[in-house]
Design a protein around this motif. Structure first.
Motif, PDB file in Angstrom:
ATOM      1  N   ARG A 162       0.597  -1.363  -0.201  1.00  0.00           N
ATOM      2  CA  ARG A 162       0.142  -0.255  -0.350  1.00  0.00           C
ATOM      3  C   ARG A 162       0.813   0.830  -0.223  1.00  0.00           C
ATOM      4  N   ASP A 163       1.758   1.172  -0.223  1.00  0.00           N
ATOM      5  CA  ASP A 163       2.707   2.506  -0.655  1.00  0.00           C
ATOM      6  C   ASP A 163       2.500   3.071  -2.190  1.00  0.00           C
ATOM      7  N   TRP A 165       4.669   5.282  -4.851  1.00  0.00           N
ATOM      8  CA  TRP A 165       5.736   6.888  -5.027  1.00  0.00           C
ATOM      9  C   TRP A 165       6.194   7.441  -6.194  1.00  0.00           C
ATOM     10  N   PRO A 170       7.502   9.649  -2.212  1.00  0.00           N
ATOM     11  CA  PRO A 170       6.838   8.319  -1.442  1.00  0.00           C
ATOM     12  C   PRO A 170       6.125  10.147  -1.251  1.00  0.00           C
TER      13      PRO A 170
END
Length: 248
Positions: A162-163, A165, A170
């Motif tokens: 659940r990241d 970039w 980020p």
């Protein structure tokens, strides 16, 4: 059910062995007690507070999974509580308002509320909508845990972690914003209608104004440095809805 004035409030350390943590933030004491009772009957661990300042402090302690948050609170109003909450929590937020005009609704959503309800409402309906939110598909759920990262130009999405970039930096998204992006990026060639996105993100049992999607897409675009004209990451498909952009 715990109140902040009750010495038996569960400290913020240990999460209950069973049940999901809910906070009710409502200055109408009778309504707050009623909502807390309905949530408790449905298996939630409930904490009730009656003003905005206590809401922020208590949320840091109890780490709720879902917040029922009144817009018109003493001390700090619901909008400011939600702003501060979003600096340390990704809890679901259901905003309550006694005013039905669209401006208040959009203000609530602009600070990261997941849903809103206008008073008067049925406590049973509130609990049902909360349960629907908690059941809704997550990009990090088991079926997608092995999905590789998705790349669209400078945008990289990691569904399992659940990241997100952008250009190697980020991007902080709310749960709802991430779930929208995950749904779109999971089928990048598909044009989603608003109803399809509602089903994917809020759940098929959700009932309300489908233009809620437009509000969250707008927030998502701003965080990605995108806009409707460019459609670099989220494209508007006229007469249909939205689809994933190519990143170029």
């Amino acid at each position: 059910m715990s109140d902040v004035s009750d010495p038996c409030v569960t400290p913020g350390g240990a999460r209950p062995a069973s049940g999901t943590r809910a906070m009710v933030v409502e200055d109408e004491v009778e309504l707050a007690t009623l909502l807390g009772s309905y949530l408790e009957r449905d298996g939630f661990e409930v904490t009730v507070v009656h003003d905005g300042l206590s809401a922020v402090a208590t949320a840091r302690e109890v780490d709720p999974d879902v917040l029922v948050l009144d817009l018109g609170l003493p001390g700090l109003d619901g909008v400011e509580v939600c702003r501060q909450l979003r600096t340390f929590s990704d809890a679901y937020v259901v905003m309550l308002t006694a005013r039905s005009d669209e401006v208040d609704t959009l203000i609530g959503l602009s600070v990261g509320a997941d849903h809103y309800m206008t008073k008067p409402f049925s406590p049973r309906e509130l609990v049902a909508r909360i349960q629907a939110m908690l059941r809704r598909p997550r990009a990090g759920h088991q079926a997608e845990a092995v999905v590789a990262s998705r790349t669209f130009g400078d945008l990289e999405i990691d569904p399992a972690g659940r990241d997100v970039w952008l250009g190697g930096r980020p991007v902080a998204l709310t749960r709802t914003e991430f779930d929208l992006l995950a749904a779109l990026s999971g089928h990048p060639r598909m044009a989603f209608s608003r109803r399809q996105l509602i089903d994917a993100v809020w759940g098929p049992s959700w009932v309300g104004d489908e233009h809620l999607v437009d509000v969250h897409v707008g927030h998502l675009r701003r965080k990605l440095g995108d806009d409707a004209a460019a459609g670099r990451y989220v494209r508007t498909i006229r007469g249909v809805g939205y689809r994933m952009g190519t990143g170029r």
